[in-house]
Design a protein around this motif. Structure first.
Motif, PDB file in Angstrom:
ATOM      1  N   PHE A 120       0.829  -1.213   0.000  1.00  0.00           N
ATOM      2  CA  PHE A 120       0.000   0.000   0.000  1.00  0.00           C
ATOM      3  C   PHE A 120       0.864   1.265   0.000  1.00  0.00           C
ATOM      4  CE2 PHE A 120      -2.549   3.217   2.308  1.00  0.00           C
ATOM      5  CZ  PHE A 120      -3.757   3.153   1.624  1.00  0.00           C
ATOM      6  N   HIS A 121       1.934   1.244   0.813  1.00  0.00           N
ATOM      7  CA  HIS A 121       2.760   2.444   0.978  1.00  0.00           C
ATOM      8  C   HIS A 121       4.015   2.441   0.093  1.00  0.00           C
ATOM      9  CE1 HIS A 121       0.382   3.999   4.241  1.00  0.00           C
ATOM     10  NE2 HIS A 121       0.581   2.949   4.999  1.00  0.00           N
ATOM     11  N   ALA A 122       4.197   1.401  -0.726  1.00  0.00           N
ATOM     12  CA  ALA A 122       5.426   1.291  -1.517  1.00  0.00           C
ATOM     13  C   ALA A 122       5.547   2.460  -2.513  1.00  0.00           C
ATOM     14  CB  ALA A 122       5.430  -0.038  -2.266  1.00  0.00           C
ATOM     15  N   ALA A 123       6.757   2.663  -2.980  1.00  0.00           N
ATOM     16  CA  ALA A 123       7.031   3.781  -3.894  1.00  0.00           C
ATOM     17  C   ALA A 123       6.190   3.663  -5.165  1.00  0.00           C
ATOM     18  CB  ALA A 123       8.513   3.792  -4.248  1.00  0.00           C
ATOM     19  N   ASP A 124       5.904   4.813  -5.771  1.00  0.00           N
ATOM     20  CA  ASP A 124       5.170   4.848  -7.040  1.00  0.00           C
ATOM     21  C   ASP A 124       6.130   4.572  -8.195  1.00  0.00           C
ATOM     22  OD1 ASP A 124       2.785   5.684  -5.722  1.00  0.00           O
ATOM     23  OD2 ASP A 124       3.610   7.718  -5.605  1.00  0.00           O
ATOM     24  N   ARG A 194       0.158  -3.447  -6.308  1.00  0.00           N
ATOM     25  CA  ARG A 194      -0.789  -2.333  -6.276  1.00  0.00           C
ATOM     26  C   ARG A 194      -1.242  -2.076  -7.706  1.00  0.00           C
ATOM     27  NH1 ARG A 194       2.154   1.793  -3.325  1.00  0.00           N
ATOM     28  NH2 ARG A 194       2.392   2.900  -5.279  1.00  0.00           N
TER      29      ARG A 194
ATOM     30  N   VAL B  50       5.975   7.810   4.061  1.00  0.00           N
ATOM     31  CA  VAL B  50       5.974   6.546   3.328  1.00  0.00           C
ATOM     32  C   VAL B  50       6.350   6.870   1.894  1.00  0.00           C
ATOM     33  CG1 VAL B  50       4.341   5.367   4.838  1.00  0.00           C
ATOM     34  CG2 VAL B  50       3.486   6.750   2.946  1.00  0.00           C
ATOM     35  N   ALA B  51       6.829   5.843   1.176  1.00  0.00           N
ATOM     36  CA  ALA B  51       7.437   6.108  -0.132  1.00  0.00           C
ATOM     37  C   ALA B  51       6.427   6.602  -1.167  1.00  0.00           C
ATOM     38  CB  ALA B  51       8.134   4.840  -0.622  1.00  0.00           C
ATOM     39  N   GLY B  52       5.263   5.953  -1.235  1.00  0.00           N
ATOM     40  CA  GLY B  52       4.299   6.323  -2.274  1.00  0.00           C
ATOM     41  C   GLY B  52       2.921   5.801  -1.921  1.00  0.00           C
ATOM     42  N   GLY B  53       2.116   5.549  -2.952  1.00  0.00           N
ATOM     43  CA  GLY B  53       0.801   4.968  -2.719  1.00  0.00           C
ATOM     44  C   GLY B  53      -0.289   5.996  -2.491  1.00  0.00           C
ATOM     45  N   PRO B  54      -1.458   5.522  -2.033  1.00  0.00           N
ATOM     46  CA  PRO B  54      -2.642   6.376  -1.943  1.00  0.00           C
ATOM     47  C   PRO B  54      -2.486   7.609  -1.040  1.00  0.00           C
ATOM     48  CG  PRO B  54      -3.251   4.066  -1.749  1.00  0.00           C
ATOM     49  CD  PRO B  54      -1.758   4.117  -1.741  1.00  0.00           C
ATOM     50  N   PHE B  55      -1.732   7.488   0.040  1.00  0.00           N
ATOM     51  CA  PHE B  55      -1.627   8.642   0.945  1.00  0.00           C
ATOM     52  C   PHE B  55      -1.076   9.863   0.204  1.00  0.00           C
ATOM     53  CE2 PHE B  55      -1.739   7.125   5.618  1.00  0.00           C
ATOM     54  CZ  PHE B  55      -2.791   6.277   5.337  1.00  0.00           C
TER      55      PHE B  55
END
Lengths: 262, 300
Positions: A120-124, A194, B50-55
């Protein structure tokens, strides 16, 4: 021991006396007030684990889960204020937690949930589209030596238990009915990635699991496919690549320089 | 080190003197679908490290619609050791990315050694503690290239070692470091009850000229070992009437100031939060009208 070291030590020792040097306006026992801090620390950290692992909590019930999480918390306090990464090692702890032995799949379900949080929080990164892949496939001679860069959100988890089915059953409106159809002791492997903004899980077979894990270890395509075929001679490379495409799991295909120079 | 263009205190952008709420993931989509008429949003810094994602996806879009306050909960300014440089780096990156109108942190400690305790723990109000907190704030402001706001704490115990009142302690920090004050009115009330102080006297004794933001929240009620009320800063219920009254009292001195409705537990539906923001905004408008009647001789 500094005052804050004493304060922290008392906080983390349930039932211990409160640290020296505290006072209250009415002379009441400061221990009762100190317990507010003690409670805040424990409850907030247990809450963090419960937020990350709701299905594991549902599998054993809130009371059991929170007691188990509390023991983990005392031995594994966060080392960073970034709480999104807290809980690493919780699944390994559960695996050795004797009272949970009757629920053998609990640790793997917790691990799956922790991997989902990380995805969910991984890099784009921009995933490859089918047009990108068609272009690459045209370069068929170079393909065996190519390395596939996976999206930062990608994780693979093989398990001797039906982790994906157990997780999915808990998303149902009628969890107990959905669980009725699950054979928890059946092995499953899951690809997590994701897709857009949504963490998505794909059930994969053992050979595909080996294939993706090998790609993640930066193995060339032919070697990864070879390892997968050793697991299952029927391993289907195009089907596996199509799955990675659908899962938005690839971000680049890198060819060895010698091939590009040809 | 990235230095912000708006590094000097004078040019640092300010939050509007309106109401806002804490941004919660539960409300991301609804806010973008129909942006409510509020003055700003606030985030907890650490949730976005955090690195990425929805937030980040949603924060970027919501930030483009509203002024932003970044509120840290993990810097541990009150700790015995200097602020963690790695954490300052993370804060600097977040601030550089989102260019907030305000950055604030707490008068508290939350880390000891390498352990993060995930709570805002109290500091004694003595000279040694004062010097340390000031040094830490100096470092934070230097590293981040901005003037930070410091939030007054909600506390449950006091220390034998304290030689200063909380308001003198905070006033001296503000004087020495030039930081601003995030006046948490709920914390003033909670601490006043817990330590048997008069909340209105506490407000009057705060360095009011330095207040650039207000926090309002709900508390829970417990009792101490002798049965006296012990209030817990829980952020899990609506703002209590007694805190609204204290807020109105503070606005009489301050005039309108950016005001945040804080809600971190039992998050209600968005319209419920918006209604609480509107309640604050009604008092802000009243304060704007009565600002001309500000009592003379007050340093505000």
């Amino acid at each position: 021991m500094s005052p804050q070291a004493r304060f922290a030590a008392s906080l983390l020792t349930p039932g211990s006396r409160c640290p020296p040097g505290l006072m209250t306006w009415n002379g009441s026992d400061p221990g009762r007030r100190f317990d507010v801090y003690r409670n805040n620390v424990m409850v907030s950290l247990i809450d963090a684990l419960a937020d990350s692992c709701p299905v594991a909590e549902a599998l054993v019930g809130t009371r059991f889960f929170r007691a188990m999480a509390g023991i983990f918390v005392c031995a594994n306090l966060p080392v960073s204020p970034v709480m999104a990464h807290y809980g690493k090692g919780f699944d390994a702890f559960i695996r050795t937690f004797e009272p949970a032995a009757g629920v053998p799949y609990l640790a793997d379900v917790a691990r799956l949930e922790l991997l989902r949080v990380q995805a969910f929080h991984a890099a784009d990164a921009v995933p490859l589209k089918s047009a990108d892949l068609a272009h690459v496939l045209a370069n068929a001679d170079a393909l065996p030596g190519a390395r596939i860069a996976l999206h930062p959100s990608v994780a693979v988890m093989p398990s001797p238990f039906a982790i994906a089915s157990l997780w999915l059953a808990h998303q149902s409106d009628d969890v107990s009915a959905a669980l009725g159809g699950v054979d928890a002791m059946r092995a499953e492997a899951v690809l997590i990635s994701r897709v857009g903004l949504d963490v998505t899980m794909f059930s994969i077979d053992a050979a595909t699991s080996v294939f993706v894990t090998s790609l993640a270890a930066d193995m060339a395509l032919a070697s990864a496919a070879g390892r997968a075929q050793a697991t299952d001679p029927a391993f289907d490379i195009p089907a596996a690549l199509a799955l990675l495409l659908r899962g938005e799991a690839m971000i680049a295909i890198n060819f060895p320089e010698s091939m590009l120079n040809d | 080190m990235p230095v912000l263009a708006n590094a000097s205190p004078e040019s640092f952008p300010r939050l509007p003197s309106r109401g806002g709420f804490g941004l919660k993931p539960e409300h991301f989509r609804e806010i973008l679908a129909a942006p409510p008429d509020i003055g700003f949003v606030e985030i907890h810094a650490e949730n976005y490290m955090v690195a990425g994602g929805p937030f980040h996806h949603y924060l970027e879009r919501i930030r483009s619609l509203y002024p932003l306050s970044i509120h840290g909960v993990g810097l541990s300014i009150g700790a015995e050791t200097a602020p963690d440089e790695a954490h300052l780096d993370r804060l600097a990156a977040l601030i550089s990315r989102y260019q907030p109108e305000s950055f604030s942190e707490h008068l508290a400690w939350s880390s000891h050694g390498t352990t993060f305790l995930n709570d805002l723990l109290p500091v004694p109000y003595c000279t040694e503690s004062l010097n340390r907190v000031c040094n830490h704030i100096d470092r934070v402001q230097e590293r981040l290239g901005l003037r930070m706001l410091l939030e007054n704490p909600a506390t449950y115990v006091e220390f034998d070692a304290s030689t200063l009142s909380e308001t003198d302690f905070i006033s001296e920090i503000v004087r020495r470091t030039g930081c601003g004050l995030l006046l948490d009115v709920n914390n003033v009330y909670v601490s006043a009850v817990n330590h048997h102080r008069d909340a209105r006297s506490v407000i009057r004794a705060m360095p009011l000229a330095a207040v650039h933001q207000i926090h309002l929240a709900g508390f829970a009620t417990d009792s101490d070992a002798d049965g006296y009320p012990l209030l817990i800063d829980s952020h899990g219920s609506p703002v209590a009437q007694v805190v609204w009254d204290l807020y109105a009292f503070a606005l009489d001195y301050l005039g309108p100031v950016a005001t945040l409705i804080e809600r971190d537990n039992d998050i209600p539906a968005l319209p419920v939060l918006v209604a609480e923001v509107q309640q604050a905004e009604a008092l802000l408008r009243a304060a704007a009208v009565s600002k001309a009647r500000l009592p003379q001789g007050l340093a505000v």
